[in-house]
Design a protein around this motif. Structure first.
Motif, PDB file in Angstrom:
ATOM      1  N   GLU A 137     -11.988  27.980  -7.851  1.00 50.95           N
ATOM      2  CA  GLU A 137     -13.071  27.411  -8.150  1.00 50.95           C
ATOM      3  C   GLU A 137     -13.001  26.476  -8.968  1.00 50.95           C
ATOM      4  N   GLY A 138     -11.579  25.995  -9.575  1.00 50.46           N
ATOM      5  CA  GLY A 138     -11.390  24.996 -10.664  1.00 50.46           C
ATOM      6  C   GLY A 138     -11.851  25.549 -12.037  1.00 50.46           C
ATOM      7  N   LEU A 139     -11.813  26.902 -12.102  1.00 53.23           N
ATOM      8  CA  LEU A 139     -12.425  27.446 -13.632  1.00 53.23           C
ATOM      9  C   LEU A 139     -11.479  27.810 -14.494  1.00 53.23           C
ATOM     10  N   ALA A 140     -10.167  27.898 -14.050  1.00 54.50           N
ATOM     11  CA  ALA A 140      -8.914  28.287 -14.752  1.00 54.50           C
ATOM     12  C   ALA A 140      -7.639  27.743 -14.255  1.00 54.50           C
ATOM     13  N   THR A 141      -6.658  27.364 -15.248  1.00 53.73           N
ATOM     14  CA  THR A 141      -5.565  26.508 -15.030  1.00 53.73           C
ATOM     15  C   THR A 141      -4.403  27.695 -14.670  1.00 53.73           C
ATOM     16  N   VAL A 142      -3.251  27.158 -14.286  1.00 56.36           N
ATOM     17  CA  VAL A 142      -1.788  28.362 -13.989  1.00 56.36           C
ATOM     18  C   VAL A 142      -1.097  27.932 -14.879  1.00 56.36           C
ATOM     19  N   ARG A 143      -0.676  29.171 -15.499  1.00 55.28           N
ATOM     20  CA  ARG A 143       0.161  28.841 -16.724  1.00 55.28           C
ATOM     21  C   ARG A 143       1.875  28.865 -16.115  1.00 55.28           C
TER      22      ARG A 143
ATOM     23  N   SER B  64      -7.462  23.004  -5.430  1.00 54.61           N
ATOM     24  CA  SER B  64      -8.648  22.875  -6.388  1.00 54.61           C
ATOM     25  C   SER B  64      -8.577  21.315  -6.834  1.00 54.61           C
ATOM     26  N   LYS B  65      -7.563  21.003  -7.413  1.00 62.14           N
ATOM     27  CA  LYS B  65      -7.335  19.726  -8.128  1.00 62.14           C
ATOM     28  C   LYS B  65      -7.927  18.425  -6.950  1.00 62.14           C
ATOM     29  N   ALA B  66      -7.236  18.822  -5.606  1.00 57.62           N
ATOM     30  CA  ALA B  66      -7.343  17.829  -4.713  1.00 57.62           C
ATOM     31  C   ALA B  66      -8.776  17.718  -4.268  1.00 57.62           C
ATOM     32  N   SER B  67      -9.650  18.849  -4.309  1.00 56.02           N
ATOM     33  CA  SER B  67     -11.027  18.908  -4.090  1.00 56.02           C
ATOM     34  C   SER B  67     -11.814  18.579  -5.393  1.00 56.02           C
ATOM     35  N   LYS B  68     -11.360  18.173  -6.389  1.00 59.14           N
ATOM     36  CA  LYS B  68     -12.011  18.094  -7.567  1.00 59.14           C
ATOM     37  C   LYS B  68     -13.125  18.960  -7.986  1.00 59.14           C
ATOM     38  N   LYS B  69     -12.594  20.237  -7.778  1.00 64.30           N
ATOM     39  CA  LYS B  69     -13.499  21.381  -8.161  1.00 64.30           C
ATOM     40  C   LYS B  69     -13.595  21.639  -9.806  1.00 64.30           C
ATOM     41  N   GLY B  70     -14.633  22.093 -10.033  1.00 60.56           N
ATOM     42  CA  GLY B  70     -14.738  22.759 -11.471  1.00 60.56           C
ATOM     43  C   GLY B  70     -14.266  21.602 -12.609  1.00 60.56           C
ATOM     44  N   MET B  71     -13.188  21.965 -13.270  1.00 59.61           N
ATOM     45  CA  MET B  71     -12.603  21.272 -14.309  1.00 59.61           C
ATOM     46  C   MET B  71     -12.002  20.088 -13.806  1.00 59.61           C
TER      47      MET B  71
END
Length: 877
Positions: free
Chosen positions: A129-135, A156-163
């Motif tokens: 959902e673009g609400l967290a980043t992967v470490r 998620s980045k490609a879909s420009k979701k959330g953050m």
């Protein structure tokens, strides 16, 4: 909150079996608190941080002990991540494994929704959902779970979701308000309307910290009317819980913590905000009392808006079951058998301030004295609990003789009459010897009420001079009555109290507003006359005269009534109609075959009702009609025609829709008259503003009320709780409101209902049955509000109902039937009418219902629930 950024100073936890728990709280987008199952007390809990991901840190308030520090705001998307998890996890069972445990004891792992790893992976959902980043700095190439997270993040980045959306996320940062400058004004501004909120913290069972939406106020709310055991802070800073404090806190936490609720902010004494928390599953205040986790407190119960009697009943239930804080409770005992100690009776007469005559179910009359007080007006049925019987005493030196007295606690509507008298300073509490057990079972409450009355200078404890109450008796005073008649005729319905009943249709009334006594004769009926002295001797009573007088006494003696004065006789007696709780006394006497209809009733609006009631009694040959012989009439053959449905739609404007799906409308034809009247009325008010607080509200009075928009409207007083809480009904629009008396004013005669009748008329939908389930009902009401409120429609009356006419209503533009539309959408059921002339309409509605059932729309989504008689689903046929 960010997860661990490196594996330094960490110890991989050995492979452990999957663990389960219930989510108690979501701290942030990557940290939750999981608890176990309660066993004999609050369960253990632990914090689990999500592995391999990082979510924004939540806002944090600066430490109060460090004035130089500043509040830390939300990081972008932090609150949205927290809310995503909160709505998904709170109160749900999850399973997790601990992958890493730091040297400080912080645990990191994978969390799945459900009982095993086949459930939803929470970390993956957040990243997706673009609400967290992967470490990524700690990624191991051979770990498929970490690889899956990276893949989801790229998507998620490609879909420009959330953050990853454009804009940087500054719009997601809350403007949190930790303090309120003027809490009292803030509470008053809410007007006791439910406010959406999230419970962020539970301090103890009855005190919570809530986030008010949508303005993000963080406020501490204490539950109105109750108090739970608390955690006392010792001198060394440690907390010591009172008995059942931890259990009460867990009870509230497990039901409310981080749940979506509605809060009614009710009062703010001494900067403490009091309120009631409403949750779809129930009222936590009542539940705490019922389970023995709380006790009622009088000082805040006065502001409780959901019915103080419910709290008393819940506390009483816990006391009777001796649960938790009431485990050692001992109920007050009386010196009588249970069957003689408590009974329901009807008050027939108030003898004086501490004694009344009641009628038992057996028909026996009994004099009851209020317990433990020393010398209101009471009406209706009361509950009597006999506390003791005071033996008869003979006359002594300086003391009079007393007959045996039954002393009891008398309650009406949950209110202890003696306590009410004492609290208003109208009676004092008797002091007993320590060894005297003959006292009220509520003696402590009486003492507390007296202490409050003394402190507040109420009644006989007041230092002010006792006011003189003057009452003018104009009974039989023809000249005075003539002067008074036009005033009573113009007043319409006036409040009165029945002081004495001379016969079935002749009474003496006290008019409190006018402070006078009048003799009142019931209009439209001819009642049997009782025996009386006449110049030629004693006139014999007519049959059933005593029964008629007893009927009238039991119904109205010493009770508040409403009267409509029409005329006056030569002796100065007023003639008119008397109403009590919606019952017309003239009609009631005729219905009970204790009176006949008088020809003068023909010109009244009650004539048809009177004639119909009289005809029914004649047919039964009841009481005064026992010897009635019907005169033979010539037989006439009438050709009966079957009634047909009349479709006479008229234009109306829908002004209000209630939660029970009743609605109020104004006729479009008279709309211009109302606008003209309101314009003239407001101009007069602007030129001569009413004096604030000068109006004394009384139930049933028509008045002017200032609405929230600052404008004045015509209204009727429905209930007076206190000068600060007056329930009014806006007679031209149909809405209701609770206002202080300072927002009320006397209605000038030029704008009364005689000039223009009340414009709001109540109706309900024909041919439909609303679901009993609260959510389904709310959906229907919301739909109707969206469709027709504040819009012009077409209305046709189909048939009458107990409360109001049943109608069909059409949209003003499309002419589509609104009720039929609700049926076709599967939001309501069809109310099948049996009348032949309505069958065409009923068939059309039933066809619409079958269509909705076939499509499984809304209430039919699980099929025809009615076939199972499944009451647990909230429906019944």
């Amino acid at each position: 909150m960010a997860s661990v950024s490196a594996q330094a100073q960490t110890n991989p936890a050995p492979a452990a079996p999957l663990q389960r728990g219930i989510v108690k709280m979501v701290l942030s987008g990557c940290a939750i608190i999981v608890r176990g199952q309660p066993r004999g007390g609050p369960p253990p809990e632990r914090q689990i941080n999500l592995s391999n991901i990082r979510a924004g840190a939540m806002a944090r308030r600066a430490a109060q002990s460090q004035p130089d520090t500043k509040d830390t705001p939300d990081e972008p998307w932090a609150f949205q991540a927290r809310e995503f998890l909160r709505k998904k996890l709170i109160g749900k069972e999850v399973c997790f494994n601990v992958e890493i445990k730091t040297a400080l004891g912080r645990e990191y792992g994978m969390v799945y929704l459900g009982k095993d790893t086949t459930g939803e992976n929470i970390a993956e959902s957040l990243v997706n959902e673009g609400l967290a980043t992967v470490r990524r700095e700690g990624i191991r190439g051979n770990n498929p779970e970490q690889a899956r997270l990276c893949e989801l993040e790229d998507q998620s980045k490609a879909s420009k979701k959330g953050m990853w959306s454009e804009g940087g996320g500054t719009h997601t940062i809350r403007d949190l308000k930790y303090t309120i400058e003027n809490p009292r004004n803030f509470v008053d501004s809410m007007h006791q309307k439910p406010v959406n909120a999230i419970i962020e913290h539970v301090r103890d069972g009855s005190v919570v910290r809530a986030l008010l939406l949508p303005d993000y106020y963080l406020v501490t709310v204490m539950l109105s009317g109750v108090k739970c055991p608390t955690f006392k802070r010792e001198a060394d800073g440690a907390e010591s819980p009172e008995a059942f404090a931890a259990e009460a806190k867990f009870f509230t936490e497990s039901r409310l913590l981080q749940r979506d609720v509605q809060i009614i902010l009710e009062s703010c004494p001494n900067q403490i905000i009091l309120g009631t928390i409403l949750h779809p599953n129930g009222n936590i205040t009542e539940l705490l009392l019922k389970e023995g986790f709380a006790r009622c407190v009088d000082w805040s119960m006065a502001v409780y808006t959901q019915g103080a009697e419910k709290l008393r009943a819940a506390e009483r239930s816990a006391k009777e079951r001796k649960v938790r804080i009431w485990k050692d409770y001992v109920a007050p005992t009386a010196n009588l058998d249970q069957k003689d100690r408590q009974f329901v009776a009807k008050v027939m007469q108030v003898v004086n301030a501490d004694a009344m005559v009641v009628k038992l179910n057996s028909g026996e009359y009994k004099t009851i004295h209020l317990s433990s007080i020393r010398p209101p007006r009471i009406e209706g049925e009361v509950n009597v609990t006999v506390d003791y019987i005071r033996a008869a005493t003979g006359a002594g030196e300086g003391t009079p003789a007393f007959a045996e007295r039954t002393c009891a606690t008398v309650t009406i509507g949950g209110i202890n009459i003696a306590e009410a008298l004492v609290s208003k300073g109208l009676a004092t509490v008797i002091r007993y010897r320590q060894d005297d057990d003959q006292r009220s079972s509520h003696y402590d409450e009486l003492l507390a009420a007296e202490a409050r009355a003394i402190k507040n200078g109420k009644g006989l404890h007041s230092k002010k001079e006792v006011p003189i109450h003057r009452v003018a008796d104009i009974s039989g005073e023809t000249q005075k009555a003539k002067q008074f008649l036009p005033f009573l005729q113009r007043a319409g319905r006036s409040e009165a109290v029945v002081e004495y009943v001379f016969s079935g249709s002749r009474l003496k009334l006290y008019m409190p507003k006018e402070t006078c006594l009048i003799t009142f004769l019931l209009a439209g009926i001819e009642c049997p006359r009782g025996s009386r002295n006449i110049p030629g001797g004693m006139q014999v009573a007519e049959p059933f005269s005593d029964e008629a007088m007893l009927f009238t006494k039991e119904l109205v003696l010493q009770r508040e009534v409403e009267v409509e004065v029409e005329s006056m006789d030569k002796a100065g007696n007023f003639i008119g109609w008397l109403h009590i709780e919606g019952v017309n006394l003239s009609v009631a006497l005729v219905e009970n075959a204790l009176s006949k209809v008088h020809f003068t009733a023909e010109r009244s609006s009650y004539y048809k009702t009177l004639v119909s009631a009289e005809e029914a009694c004649r047919q039964r040959k009841d009481k005064i009609w026992a010897n009635y012989e019907e005169k033979p009439v010539e037989e006439v053959v009438h050709l009966s025609e079957e009634k047909e449905r009349v479709a006479n739609y008229r234009a109306v404007y829908v002004t209000e829709i209630t939660d029970s799906l009743h609605f109020y409308t104004q006729d479009v034809e008279t709309g211009g008259q109302l606008e003209s009247l309101m314009e003239t009325m407001r101009a007069e008010i602007a030129s001569q503003p009413p004096v604030e607080g000068s109006y004394a509200a009384r139930r049933g009075d028509y008045c002017l009320a200032k609405f929230a928009d600052g404008e004045w409207y015509r209204a009727r007083v429905e209930k007076v709780e206190s000068p600060a809480k007056v329930h009014v009904f806006y007679i031209d629009y149909g809405n209701r409101e609770v206002v202080p008396s300072t927002r009320l004013a006397t209605m000038p005669p030029a704008f009364s209902t005689r000039t223009l009748a009340a414009q709001a008329t109540e109706y309900t939908f024909a041919f439909i049955q609303v679901p009993q389930d609260e959510d389904a009902r709310a959906d229907v009401v919301d739909s109707v509000v969206r469709d027709i409120q504040n819009s012009q429609c077409l209305l046709n009356v189909e048939y009458s109902g107990a409360a109001c006419p049943h109608v069909t209503i059409q949209f003003g533009d499309t002419k589509d039937d609104v009720g039929l539309g609700l049926v076709k959408e599967g939001m309501v059921m069809v109310d099948v009418r049996k009348e032949k002339y309505l069958q065409k309409m009923v068939t059309e509605y039933l066809n619409g219902q079958e269509s909705a059932k076939s499509a499984r729309l809304n209430i039919w989504r699980y099929g025809d629930f009615r076939a199972d008689d499944a009451d647990e689903f909230g429906y019944s046929r």
